[in-house]
Scaffold this motif. Structure first.
Motif, short mmCIF file in Angstrom:
data_model
loop_
_atom_site.label_atom_id
_atom_site.label_comp_id
_atom_site.label_asym_id
_atom_site.label_seq_id
_atom_site.Cartn_x
_atom_site.Cartn_y
_atom_site.Cartn_z
N GLU A 1 -0.96 -4.48 7.99
CA GLU A 1 -1.94 -3.81 8.83
C GLU A 1 -1.55 -2.35 9.11
OE1 GLU A 1 -4.56 -4.52 12.89
OE2 GLU A 1 -2.79 -5.76 12.51
N ASP B 1 0.33 -0.34 7.34
CA ASP B 1 0.15 0.46 6.11
C ASP B 1 -1.33 0.70 5.83
OD1 ASP B 1 2.87 0.37 5.88
OD2 ASP B 1 2.92 -1.07 4.24
N LEU B 2 -2.15 -0.31 6.14
CA LEU B 2 -3.58 -0.18 5.92
C LEU B 2 -4.19 0.92 6.80
CD1 LEU B 2 -6.32 -1.28 4.77
CD2 LEU B 2 -6.37 -2.81 6.74
N VAL C 1 -2.54 -7.17 2.65
CA VAL C 1 -1.81 -5.93 2.87
C VAL C 1 -1.30 -5.89 4.31
CG1 VAL C 1 -3.14 -4.64 1.14
CG2 VAL C 1 -3.89 -4.66 3.52
N ALA D 1 -6.14 -6.75 6.05
CA ALA D 1 -5.00 -7.04 6.91
C ALA D 1 -5.01 -8.50 7.35
CB ALA D 1 -5.01 -6.13 8.13
N SER E 1 -14.63 -0.05 6.96
CA SER E 1 -13.21 -0.21 6.62
C SER E 1 -12.35 -0.34 7.87
CB SER E 1 -12.76 0.99 5.78
OG SER E 1 -11.41 0.88 5.41
N GLY F 1 -8.26 -4.88 -0.18
CA GLY F 1 -7.08 -5.23 0.61
C GLY F 1 -7.48 -5.46 2.06
N ARG G 1 -10.66 -3.83 9.06
CA ARG G 1 -9.29 -3.63 8.57
C ARG G 1 -9.20 -3.97 7.08
NH1 ARG G 1 -8.65 -1.24 12.84
NH2 ARG G 1 -6.98 -1.59 14.34
N LEU H 1 0.81 -1.22 0.00
CA LEU H 1 0.00 0.00 0.00
C LEU H 1 0.84 1.27 0.00
CD1 LEU H 1 -2.95 -0.82 2.46
CD2 LEU H 1 -2.89 -0.94 -0.03
N ILE I 1 -9.78 -2.19 2.85
CA ILE I 1 -9.87 -0.97 2.03
C ILE I 1 -10.13 -1.36 0.57
CG2 ILE I 1 -7.39 -0.84 1.55
CD1 ILE I 1 -7.68 2.24 1.90
#
Length: 588
Positions: free
Chosen positions: A136, A138-139, A134, A110, A89, A108, A93, A71, A95
């Motif tokens: 977590e 960064d999410l 992805v 986590a 979202s 994406g 967790r 991400l 997106i």
């Protein structure tokens, strides 16, 4: 693209053991901790250091045959993101990343093994879901960046404007309404604060103009603006903020200062409020201080090892004065509090005299200056010295009296930490002399000066190599000589993570000046020119320009930021080192 594959259920722990990433004993220990903490198994394994997050995600990606997406470098589609509401979202967790041609939605997550979350998202978006794995952290950062409140702020501003226009409503009644949670002005302020906290703004400016209302947020030291045509709502916003800060809402002719505390996204935010009468009404500036965040450590500020080592040595001395200087917003208070955090021990009595008290620290006696009742820096400092302190922090040396009391305290067995507003470390001493402090006092008490500024860091998500243009090449050649051919520069292209600025976050650049006998002699003679010359020649002295250019050569910041910090290219050329071996080491 065909129908998405049915969701598989996998046992993460067994998979990790099977692929040799963790042992059976580690799995048993993690499962035991998971039962007590309630956290997901993957998080427990990563936090205990049994396995790296990248390895877990790569394994899950292969096992479920779904992509692993970074991400940090992903270009989000604003319209696609809105397909999943922010609350959903955050809860699961997840997106929304891309709307596929066949109608499916790439999401994406986590935790790609969260079947319940997968099903709930599918119900919300009412379309087939394709998964991606992805990180977590960064999410969460991406969610904060992409779910901006700007459209919501505009809508609430229109609602408040309509309510003000519809009837001859009493403004005082509106801003003091008992049903405050539903008042448009309160909902608007809540959205403004949530947006500011999500994107890491340090200040919020509310500025009425002749025709519009401007709401500006300072992000990484640079203001970003949202303009609204509903100028009539400005008095309602200002009045409500004054009530929250305990200020006089009927007084609009003089500046006022106050503060209040709010909770945003489970974070405690201390808000310092300053109002000022301007031609079009009242301007409000709010400084946001995150009280729930962890205090920075000295080794996270960006000091070089040499400066960090010498700074620590000076603050560990039993007496003497250490000054941290720089312009407003340069991070002086953060540096001082980081130092206090290291010095804060049960065996030391620490008293601070501040205006205002920005962060609450345990075990430290913090005093708020209040000139209206006679609590000036000088009077509080005198009283503090009768409280048997080992360390005294003075928020700012503002006048001759405060400076002399602090200097004398530093000569009589106390460590005194304080700040000054100066451009660099050398001019700090000149400022003390200009304030009326005697040269012999400064020479005897002052141990070291740290001057600092902040430069913006290149965004990691959109960082690319940068080929300087002809003018920049000429400057760089003048700075680095023959070594300029080895220099490699970078810049940020602009992306969602950095609000298309190319920068994300800031880091300190520092000058460190430690007084030796020669410098002290020049001070006793109050010979400013000799002091400046000797300071530049002193051991370990390096200017802002030198430090900032080092960061540019390391790809941390841009050459443009170097010039901004240094002031002029001539200053960089005059001060930058010319030793080819050192240059080569930095450039390479």
């Amino acid at each position: 693209m065909g129908e998405p594959a049915p969701k598989k259920k996998i046992r993460l722990g067994d998979l990790l053991v099977e692929h040799g990433l963790i042992t059976q004993d580690q799995l048993m220990q993690a499962l035991a901790e998971q039962k007590s903490s309630g956290h997901k198994l993957g998080r427990v394994l990563i936090e205990k250091g049994y396995v790296k997050e990248d390895k877990v995600l790569e394994l899950v990606s292969r096992q479920l045959q779904i992509p692993y997406i970074d991400l940090k470098r992903y270009q989000f589609e604003p319209e696609t993101i809105k397909l999943i509401p922010e609350m959903v979202s955050r809860r699961y967790r997840a997106i929304a990343l891309k709307a596929m041609p066949d109608g499916a939605l790439l999401v994406g997550m986590a935790d790609a093994t969260d079947i319940f979350g997968f099903d709930e998202i599918a119900k919300v978006v009412k379309r087939p879901i394709l998964q991606a794995v992805v990180k977590e952290a960064d999410l969460i950062e991406a969610i904060d960046m992409v779910y901006r409140r700007q459209s919501q702020i505009s809508n609430l501003a229109e609602e408040l404007h309509s309510e003000l226009s519809a009837t001859d409503i009493d403004l005082a009644q509106l801003v003091q309404s008992e049903d405050v949670t539903n008042a448009p002005v309160v909902k608007l302020l809540q959205s403004i604060f949530e947006d500011a906290v999500q994107i890491g703004a340090s200040d919020i400016h509310i500025e009425p103009d002749d025709q519009v209302l401007r709401i500006r947020q300072r992000i990484d030291g640079v203001l970003q603006e949202q303009v609204m045509k509903e100028k009539r709502i400005a008095p309602a916003l200002v009045s409500r903020l004054k009530l929250m800060a305990g200020l006089n809402i009927s007084e609009r002719r003089v500046p006022q200062d106050g503060r209040f505390n709010i909770r945003v996204h489970n974070r405690s935010i201390d808000v310092r409020v300053s109002t000022m009468p301007i031609q079009a009404g009242e301007s409000v500036v709010m400084r946001l201080l995150d009280q729930s965040g962890n205090m920075l450590r000295l080794d996270h500020l960006g000091m070089s090892q040499h400066i960090l080592q010498r700074f620590r040595a000076n603050i560990l001395r039993p007496f003497g004065m250490v000054l941290v200087t720089g312009p407003t917003g340069s991070g002086k208070t953060t540096t001082l509090y980081s130092a206090l955090s290291e010095l804060n021990e049960a065996s030391k009595k620490i008293i601070t005299v501040e205006d205002p008290v920005e962060y609450r620290l345990p075990r430290i006696n913090q005093v708020q200056v209040n000139p209206r009742i006679g609590l000036s820096f000088a009077s509080v400092l005198r009283a503090a010295l009768r409280q048997d302190p080992d360390i005294v922090l003075v928020g700012e040396m503002r006048d001759q009296e405060t400076a002399e009391i602090g200097l004398r305290a530093a000569m009589t067995g106390h460590l005194v930490l304080s700040t000054l507003h100066t451009n660099d470390s050398i001019s700090t001493v000149h400022r003390l002399l200009d304030m009326g402090a005697e040269g012999y006092l400064v020479a005897s008490a002052l141990r070291a000066v740290v001057a600092q500024r902040l430069v913006r860091k290149i965004c990691d998500s959109c960082k690319v190599p940068h080929q300087p243009d002809a003018q920049e090449l000429a400057m760089i050649s003048g700075l680095l000589g023959s070594q300029h051919k080895h220099a490699k520069f970078h810049r940020g292209d602009g992306c969602t993570h950095c609000n298309n600025t190319g920068y994300h976050g800031r880091i300190g650049v520092f000058e460190f000046l430690e007084l030796d006998e020669d410098l002290a002699d020049a001070l006793r003679r109050e010979d400013a020119s000799a002091f400046a010359r000797l300071a530049r020649q002193s051991r370990g002295y390096r200017s802002f320009a030198q430090h900032a250019l080092d960061y540019a050569l390391q790809g941390i910041t841009t050459f443009e930021e170097v010039i901004r910090v240094a002031g002029t290219i001539e200053e960089v050329q005059d001060e930058y080192m010319t030793d080819d071996d050192d240059l080569a080491a930095v450039a390479n």
